[in-house]
Design a protein around this motif. Structure first.
Motif, PDB file in Angstrom:
ATOM      1  N   LEU A 166      -3.344   9.242 -10.253  1.00 43.23           N
ATOM      2  CA  LEU A 166      -4.141   9.619  -9.091  1.00 43.23           C
ATOM      3  C   LEU A 166      -3.477   8.256  -8.088  1.00 43.23           C
ATOM      4  CD1 LEU A 166      -6.739  10.217  -7.495  1.00 43.23           C
ATOM      5  CD2 LEU A 166      -7.851   8.240  -8.607  1.00 43.23           C
ATOM      6  N   TRP A 167      -3.117   7.382  -8.557  1.00 38.66           N
ATOM      7  CA  TRP A 167      -2.630   6.377  -7.527  1.00 38.66           C
ATOM      8  C   TRP A 167      -1.280   7.072  -7.246  1.00 38.66           C
ATOM      9  CZ3 TRP A 167      -3.055   1.467 -11.022  1.00 38.66           C
ATOM     10  CH2 TRP A 167      -4.540   1.174 -10.962  1.00 38.66           C
ATOM     11  N   GLN A 168      -0.526   7.484  -8.037  1.00 38.79           N
ATOM     12  CA  GLN A 168       0.789   8.259  -7.594  1.00 38.79           C
ATOM     13  C   GLN A 168       0.475   9.295  -6.379  1.00 38.79           C
ATOM     14  OE1 GLN A 168       4.018   7.192  -8.061  1.00 38.79           O
ATOM     15  NE2 GLN A 168       4.577   8.780  -6.611  1.00 38.79           N
ATOM     16  N   ARG A 169      -0.374  10.281  -6.810  1.00 34.26           N
ATOM     17  CA  ARG A 169      -0.823  11.214  -5.491  1.00 34.26           C
ATOM     18  C   ARG A 169      -1.048  10.601  -4.417  1.00 34.26           C
ATOM     19  NH1 ARG A 169      -3.385  13.517  -9.931  1.00 34.26           N
ATOM     20  NH2 ARG A 169      -5.545  12.830  -9.163  1.00 34.26           N
ATOM     21  N   ARG A 170      -1.899   9.376  -4.236  1.00 35.50           N
ATOM     22  CA  ARG A 170      -2.341   8.752  -3.125  1.00 35.50           C
ATOM     23  C   ARG A 170      -1.155   8.282  -2.334  1.00 35.50           C
ATOM     24  NH1 ARG A 170      -7.501   5.252  -5.521  1.00 35.50           N
ATOM     25  NH2 ARG A 170      -9.091   7.163  -5.611  1.00 35.50           N
ATOM     26  N   ILE A 171      -0.308   7.600  -3.139  1.00 39.59           N
ATOM     27  CA  ILE A 171       0.869   6.964  -2.397  1.00 39.59           C
ATOM     28  C   ILE A 171       1.777   8.180  -1.986  1.00 39.59           C
ATOM     29  CG2 ILE A 171       3.029   5.854  -2.920  1.00 39.59           C
ATOM     30  CD1 ILE A 171       1.631   4.287  -5.159  1.00 39.59           C
ATOM     31  N   SER A 172       2.016   9.086  -2.516  1.00 39.00           N
ATOM     32  CA  SER A 172       2.616  10.370  -1.998  1.00 39.00           C
ATOM     33  C   SER A 172       2.115  11.017  -0.652  1.00 39.00           C
ATOM     34  CB  SER A 172       2.916  11.335  -3.363  1.00 39.00           C
ATOM     35  OG  SER A 172       3.571  12.421  -2.639  1.00 39.00           O
ATOM     36  N   TRP A 209      -5.118   1.755  -4.652  1.00 43.03           N
ATOM     37  CA  TRP A 209      -6.112   2.019  -5.791  1.00 43.03           C
ATOM     38  C   TRP A 209      -7.550   2.303  -5.240  1.00 43.03           C
ATOM     39  CZ3 TRP A 209      -3.629  -2.706  -4.601  1.00 43.03           C
ATOM     40  CH2 TRP A 209      -4.543  -3.627  -3.809  1.00 43.03           C
ATOM     41  N   ARG A 210      -7.695   2.489  -3.737  1.00 46.41           N
ATOM     42  CA  ARG A 210      -8.767   3.050  -3.321  1.00 46.41           C
ATOM     43  C   ARG A 210      -8.418   4.354  -2.368  1.00 46.41           C
ATOM     44  NH1 ARG A 210     -11.758  -0.660   0.639  1.00 46.41           N
ATOM     45  NH2 ARG A 210     -10.041  -2.058   0.592  1.00 46.41           N
ATOM     46  N   ARG A 221      -7.558   7.402 -19.764  1.00 48.70           N
ATOM     47  CA  ARG A 221      -7.932   7.184 -18.539  1.00 48.70           C
ATOM     48  C   ARG A 221      -7.049   6.353 -17.689  1.00 48.70           C
ATOM     49  NH1 ARG A 221     -13.566   4.229 -19.935  1.00 48.70           N
ATOM     50  NH2 ARG A 221     -12.103   3.300 -21.714  1.00 48.70           N
ATOM     51  N   VAL A 222      -6.251   5.549 -18.508  1.00 48.03           N
ATOM     52  CA  VAL A 222      -5.104   4.450 -17.823  1.00 48.03           C
ATOM     53  C   VAL A 222      -4.090   5.768 -17.197  1.00 48.03           C
ATOM     54  CG1 VAL A 222      -3.204   3.148 -18.141  1.00 48.03           C
ATOM     55  CG2 VAL A 222      -5.479   2.590 -19.240  1.00 48.03           C
ATOM     56  N   LEU A 223      -3.882   6.758 -17.804  1.00 47.46           N
ATOM     57  CA  LEU A 223      -2.712   7.610 -17.567  1.00 47.46           C
ATOM     58  C   LEU A 223      -3.179   8.451 -16.349  1.00 47.46           C
ATOM     59  CD1 LEU A 223       0.040   8.981 -17.657  1.00 47.46           C
ATOM     60  CD2 LEU A 223      -1.405  10.726 -19.451  1.00 47.46           C
ATOM     61  N   ALA A 224      -4.484   8.683 -16.272  1.00 48.92           N
ATOM     62  CA  ALA A 224      -5.238   9.573 -15.328  1.00 48.92           C
ATOM     63  C   ALA A 224      -5.221   8.423 -13.946  1.00 48.92           C
ATOM     64  CB  ALA A 224      -6.653   9.933 -15.499  1.00 48.92           C
ATOM     65  N   ASN A 225      -5.433   7.348 -13.951  1.00 48.48           N
ATOM     66  CA  ASN A 225      -5.475   6.539 -12.860  1.00 48.48           C
ATOM     67  C   ASN A 225      -4.223   6.441 -12.243  1.00 48.48           C
ATOM     68  OD1 ASN A 225      -8.086   5.774 -12.604  1.00 48.48           O
ATOM     69  ND2 ASN A 225      -8.314   4.095 -14.181  1.00 48.48           N
ATOM     70  N   LEU A 226      -3.195   6.195 -13.038  1.00 48.52           N
ATOM     71  CA  LEU A 226      -1.883   6.119 -12.751  1.00 48.52           C
ATOM     72  C   LEU A 226      -1.364   7.243 -11.891  1.00 48.52           C
ATOM     73  CD1 LEU A 226       0.105   4.382 -15.729  1.00 48.52           C
ATOM     74  CD2 LEU A 226      -0.459   3.416 -13.775  1.00 48.52           C
TER      75      LEU A 226
END
Length: 71
Positions: free
Chosen positions: A32-38, A70-71, A25-30
């Motif tokens: 997801l956050w990277q995709r959002r930033i990109s 994160w949102r 779950r931690v990896l999945a969140n990281l």
């Protein structure tokens, strides 16, 4: 005759599964956050013509770019 699981047994098995899935779950969140930033960096680089082609207004872009990763 009906068989039931004791609550202790159920809680122990749940705890083991939760502990094992936590790193995933931690990896999945990281990720997801990277995709959002990109994607937000890409959105910031679009000019008004490309925004119009995508059907995104300037206010929608500003709203999306104002969000924390994160949102």
């Amino acid at each position: 005759m009906e068989r039931t699981l004791s609550s202790d047994l159920f809680n122990e098995s749940n705890t083991v599964n939760t502990k094992a899935s936590m790193p995933l779950r931690v990896l999945a969140n990281l990720m997801l956050w990277q995709r959002r930033i990109s994607s937000r960096h890409q959105l910031a680089r679009l000019d008004s013509r490309l925004l119009a082609d995508a059907g995104i207004s300037e206010s929608q872009r500003y709203e999306e770019l104002s969000k924390p990763f994160w949102r």
